[in-house]
Write an enzyme that holds these catalytic residues in place. Structure first.
Site, mmCIF file in Angstrom:
data_model
loop_
_atom_site.group_PDB
_atom_site.id
_atom_site.type_symbol
_atom_site.label_atom_id
_atom_site.label_comp_id
_atom_site.label_asym_id
_atom_site.label_seq_id
_atom_site.Cartn_x
_atom_site.Cartn_y
_atom_site.Cartn_z
ATOM 1 N N GLY A 13 0.818 -1.188 0.000
ATOM 2 C CA GLY A 13 0.000 0.000 0.000
ATOM 3 C C GLY A 13 0.862 1.253 0.000
ATOM 4 O O GLY A 13 2.055 1.215 0.320
ATOM 5 N N CYS A 14 0.247 2.380 -0.340
ATOM 6 C CA CYS A 14 0.996 3.635 -0.437
ATOM 7 C C CYS A 14 1.463 4.122 0.927
ATOM 8 O O CYS A 14 2.646 4.435 1.121
ATOM 9 C CB CYS A 14 0.159 4.699 -1.142
ATOM 10 S SG CYS A 14 -1.554 4.806 -0.584
ATOM 11 N N TYR A 15 0.558 4.183 1.909
ATOM 12 C CA TYR A 15 0.978 4.588 3.256
ATOM 13 C C TYR A 15 2.047 3.652 3.817
ATOM 14 O O TYR A 15 3.072 4.121 4.345
ATOM 15 C CB TYR A 15 -0.226 4.633 4.203
ATOM 16 C CG TYR A 15 -1.175 5.796 3.994
ATOM 17 C CD1 TYR A 15 -0.734 7.119 4.098
ATOM 18 C CD2 TYR A 15 -2.519 5.582 3.715
ATOM 19 C CE1 TYR A 15 -1.610 8.189 3.923
ATOM 20 C CE2 TYR A 15 -3.399 6.644 3.538
ATOM 21 C CZ TYR A 15 -2.945 7.949 3.648
ATOM 22 O OH TYR A 15 -3.816 9.001 3.471
#
EC number: 1.2.1.38
Length: 369
Positions: free
Chosen positions: A172-174
């Site tokens: 995921g990006c986070y």
């Protein structure tokens, strides 16, 4: 440029599993090409010399030309029309990017021919424990055997596992923005496993392309808002990676915010120093760990990363500052949520999987102003 970066940028194409000749193009399918991450994969592949897009899917857009869905790419791509997944001829596909929504990919990927190597951009294979997945994503995992072979793919941290994988769970990006700075520090024992606070902010594209009232211009412009407070689905993914790095259970305080910008992500992380480490020690460890990495840049003391430094790129900028509170440090990490946080890292992973120089198709510099 470092020796590793020079090698990664070299134009030669290495021999890859599943390909018969070093210069043969790999045939690529993009599942869910009508969404933002699928579009971003196709945009980046437009200049990739080794990957040839041979199949694009979009269940609600099937039959349309890709340029009808994304007119800005009409001059940059030469790709087939969108089709339904059921109509893909897998005999003409070597590898696939799966850009479908969470909870929709498990049975689809389980049904693919074993010869097809996959990078999955959904969350369906990121959590190693299927019970944890069920808890956070609200449904039983429908491909537990496939989950066992999935490799988690922050490329800089899991390169060797990615290299031999058939299925890579793209992070995921986070979690990407958080783990790149924190994992080396936890491994070195320089920060405490307790009292890690993550204040993260993302552009609106991180919420996907579906029509939603809270993402309308008048709802999102001229303001910011937090969401998933205390319960965002990326929390167990972050804690999984940090716990493995520390060799102990790590729990974090994580709050994401939605910003009125199209793309970009900043994670401001507050940590407690450990083992007698100083802020300069933290910076030194990170600079040493990433000195040979082409996409991670650790700034010198006083340098402040901005999201515009990485807009449209696969780069991650990191900086470390002393906190006003004794014994604490502030770490700032910025990425483009659609590139290093999704599609760019996916291409980076597939480059590694197919023996292609890692930076191929990914050396775009930031758009500024």
């Amino acid at each position: 440029m470092s020796a590793r970066a020079q090698a990664a940028a070299a134009p030669a194409v290495a021999e890859a599993p599943g390909r018969t000749h070093a210069t043969e193009k790999a045939r690529i399918a993009v599942l869910g090409a009508s969404g933002y991450t699928g579009e971003e994969v196709v945009r980046l592949l437009a200049l990739h010399p080794v990957f040839d897009v041979t199949a694009l899917t979009g269940e609600t857009q099937a039959g349309k030309a890709f340029s009808d869905v994304f007119p800005h790419l009409v001059t940059a791509t030469n790709v087939p029309r969108l089709v339904k997944i059921a109509d893909v001829d897998w005999s003409g596909v070597d590898a696939a990017f799966c850009c479908l929504p969470h909870a929709t990919t498990q049975e689809i990927l389980a049904s693919l021919p074993r010869k097809v190597r996959v990078v999955d951009l959904s969350a369906d294979f990121r959590l190693r424990n299927v019970d944890t997945y069920a808890e956070w994503y609200g449904g039983t995992h429908r491909a537990p055997e496939l989950q066992k072979e999935a490799v988690y793919g922050i490329t800089e941290l899991h390169r060797e596992e990615v290299r031999s994988a058939r299925l890579v769970a793209n992070p995921g990006c986070y979690p990407t923005s958080v783990q790149l700075p924190l994992v080396p520090l936890l491994q070195a024992g320089m920060i405490s496993t307790e009292d890690i606070i993550i204040d993260a902010k993302s552009g609106v594209s991180g919420a996907g392309r579906s029509a939603k009232q809270n993402l309308l211009y008048t709802e999102i412009a001229e303001g910011i808002n937090c969401y998933g407070v205390g319960s965002h689905r990326h929390m167990p993914e972050i804690e999984q990676g940090l716990s493995e790095a520390a060799g102990a259970d790590v729990r974090v305080s994580f709050t994401p915010h939605l910003m009125p910008m199209s793309r970009g992500m900043q994670s401001t992380i507050y940590v407690r120093l450990d083992g007698g480490a100083s802020v300069d020690d933290l910076r030194s460890v990170l600079q040493g760990r990433y000195a040979e990495e082409p996409f991670v840049h650790v700034m010198n003391a006083g340098g402040v990363p901005h999201t515009r430094y990485v807009r449209g790129t696969n780069y991650n900028f990191i900086s470390v500052f002393p906190d006003r509170l004794p014994g604490r440090a502030i770490i700032i990490s910025v990425i483009d949520n659609l590139v290093k946080g999704a599609s760019g890292q996916a291409i980076q992973n597939l480059n590694v999987m197919l023996g292609v120089p890692e930076t191929t198709g990914l050396l775009q510099q930031a758009l500024f102003p």
